[in-house]
Design an enzyme around this catalytic site. Structure first.
Site, mmCIF file in Angstrom:
data_model
loop_
_atom_site.group_PDB
_atom_site.id
_atom_site.type_symbol
_atom_site.label_atom_id
_atom_site.label_comp_id
_atom_site.label_asym_id
_atom_site.label_seq_id
_atom_site.Cartn_x
_atom_site.Cartn_y
_atom_site.Cartn_z
ATOM 1 N N HIS A 95 -62.519 24.794 -34.403
ATOM 2 C CA HIS A 95 -62.479 23.744 -34.542
ATOM 3 C C HIS A 95 -62.258 23.406 -33.175
ATOM 4 O O HIS A 95 -61.611 23.493 -31.532
ATOM 5 C CB HIS A 95 -61.250 22.388 -34.438
ATOM 6 C CG HIS A 95 -61.137 22.424 -36.370
ATOM 7 N ND1 HIS A 95 -61.993 22.743 -37.187
ATOM 8 C CD2 HIS A 95 -59.829 22.089 -36.830
ATOM 9 C CE1 HIS A 95 -61.859 22.639 -38.106
ATOM 10 N NE2 HIS A 95 -60.490 21.915 -38.362
ATOM 11 N N CYS A 136 -54.290 20.553 -38.036
ATOM 12 C CA CYS A 136 -54.981 22.241 -37.483
ATOM 13 C C CYS A 136 -55.897 20.915 -36.095
ATOM 14 O O CYS A 136 -55.176 21.810 -35.129
ATOM 15 C CB CYS A 136 -56.189 22.785 -38.210
ATOM 16 S SG CYS A 136 -56.846 21.423 -39.660
#
Lengths: 346, 346
Positions: free
Chosen positions: B250, B130
């Site tokens: 994130h 990710c």
């Protein structure tokens, strides 16, 4: 030493002021007279110090008559107007705001790094920005041994750096979100700026206001203050400062390039193990590394995750954590007062 | 296109699996038959897709008979044992685990960056980590125009990257702390590691397990995957990965050094404005910058805080945010499936 001092704390009811009083008490700093000062709004508040109750008074120029050391932490404009008044009356001011930090006649001091700069003071000594202090304390021992070319830092900063009301906002907002209630951000990221954003369960890449060059004032503080404290005007420094949903304890991911390329991770660890004011917490096998939740209430700067860069032999990565209200503010200020005593400058 | 496919989702009850189903529905991906698979433990769970109820079945080799595309997100060991079985039965596997990412015969694909690598597949296509995906999507348009020498990234990662139970731990722990109740961390930072630490109101500088070189596996993933995706084995990459009390989204503080030194901030902004899969959010005067709370549920990678390094003319700083469950996982996997269709590879 040996002489009890008249100490004034300006901003005695604030987050840092409270920590200053606790630190003075913990360190058993020799105080003959203590004067607690604040804005008009907070005047009248009762504060306990060493089992004695004090009433906080409004800070005015006359408050500083007879004061030896005045610890200021009540915002830049208060320092700008009242610090010179305190100096005029014979006090040495240790100022925790950014008002005088970049003034060329004002020493900007982290005792582990540049205590000797205290000899050149003109009445005001500036305490650096919280995020700067812990970083320079961690890298100075490395610089001394191997030289320093470049610093790139990304910060993970706690809300208490923005005062008590910021911490309150974090908790009340967190509670609201857990209860599926609507939130109305009004403090973060910068109380005096136009827009306010959710801090709970979020990351805000803005601390203090934006400057014309696209950097925030917090980032420029880290850049300029680091050069001044280390006496390295040509040092390459870059910073990205980020506010996080943490009450207390700033963390920093720091990349440094040294002059020499022969240092090993073990060399750096040994230097930091022996460095004043630094605690090494670095053992990957035991999952030992610094974390904000562990540093609260402690005076040291904690360093771990020390890794050699995989591409540049003179590059290292560090993770630096410290209590932003203590080493980042109150403790560094009291430490400056202790240094002044030790050097017979007060 | 034009042909309905038999699609299998392995790990259909997990955080990423759920997002894969939502994304397939959002994109109106043409599915003739849908098979939902999981571990024995989760088998029997009912899941709704396009208003139809499905019963999740235990994944076994025979589950893949007749499957055209199998989206795997059930952990590395499941992929290791079952992905080859799926391939044997004629399926193309898009694997969201780290099991095959560094295998030299497995393409590792972010469609905006290296879609053409899909032509060389041997049945398995790996979806990158990710934190890698959002970073390469943001810097590829810059690399194309100005070349790329060095990347230093510090991450601000959400707990949902560690699965549904990590998100649950964040919320239950936060609640306990607000109620002054004791906490017992049992998931963060790494469920299968020895020690567990508080994640609420804290920052943990460990994601995945430590490697012998002192870097975590997550950091090495970012380093090695970036080189592979960008076809730049000599690119300098360094990473420090940190887990934060954020459910989803994130963030990354990224420093890059380019080959050329004539790029301006405006040039970079223009490139990113036109880049596929990227949304530019960069206006300091309006306090506009990406934040995790704003990116949840969106497929793009958001970039802001673009600044030229103050010391090196080829240096730039960026702030990159994305939904780690979407572009970081589910959406990138579905996007690979769409690319396979577009290229007539399925």
């Amino acid at each position: 030493m040996g002489r009890g001092l008249h100490v004034a704390v300006v901003g005695a009811t604030g987050a840092v002021g409270q920590q200053m009083l606790e630190t003075l008490e913990d360190r058993n700093f020799e105080i003959e007279t203590l004067t607690l000062l604040s804005s008009k709004r907070s005047a009248g508040t009762k504060v306990t110090f060493k089992d004695e109750e004090y009433t906080v008074q409004e800070a005015v120029p006359e408050s500083f008559e007879g004061v030896h050391i005045a610890l200021f932490s009540a915002g830049g404009s208060v320092s700008q107007s009242l610090a010179p008044e305190a100096v005029k009356r014979g006090a040495i001011v240790i100022d925790n705001t950014s008002a005088f930090r970049m003034d060329e006649n004002t020493p900007l001091v982290v005792p582990e790094v540049n205590e000797a700069d205290l000899h050149q003071h003109n009445g005001i000594i500036a305490n650096p920005n919280c995020s700067t202090i812990q970083m320079v304390a961690a890298i100075e021992p490395i610089r001394k041994a191997y030289g320093l070319k470049k610093v790139i830092v990304s910060t993970y900063q706690a809300v208490s750096g923005a005062g008590n009301e910021a911490a309150k906002e974090l908790y009340s907002q967190t509670k609201a979100i857990l209860n599926n209630e609507p939130i109305e951000p009004s403090i973060m990221p910068v109380k005096g700026d136009k827009k306010h954003y959710q801090i709970a369960f979020n990351a805000i890449p803005q601390i203090d206001k934006f400057q014309d060059n696209g950097y925030t004032f917090e980032e420029m503080k880290m850049i300029n203050e680091t050069k001044k404290i280390m006496h390295m005007p040509k040092l390459e420094v870059a910073a990205t400062c980020v506010r996080l949903p943490i009450e207390t304890g700033h963390s920093e991911s720091v990349y440094i390039e040294l002059d020499r390329d022969d240092a090993t991770v073990e060399d750096i660890k040994q230097l930091l193990k022996e460095a004043p004011g630094v605690t090494l917490q670095d053992d990957p096998a035991e999952q030992l590394y610094p974390m904000p939740a562990d540093c609260v209430g402690k005076r040291d700067v904690f360093v771990g995750r020390i890794r050699k860069d995989l591409d540049r032999a003179n590059g290292f990565h560090l993770w630096v954590v410290s209590d932003n209200l203590l080493k980042g503010a109150a403790w560094n200020s009291v430490q400056i007062a202790e240094s002044l005593q030790k050097l017979n400058l007060v």
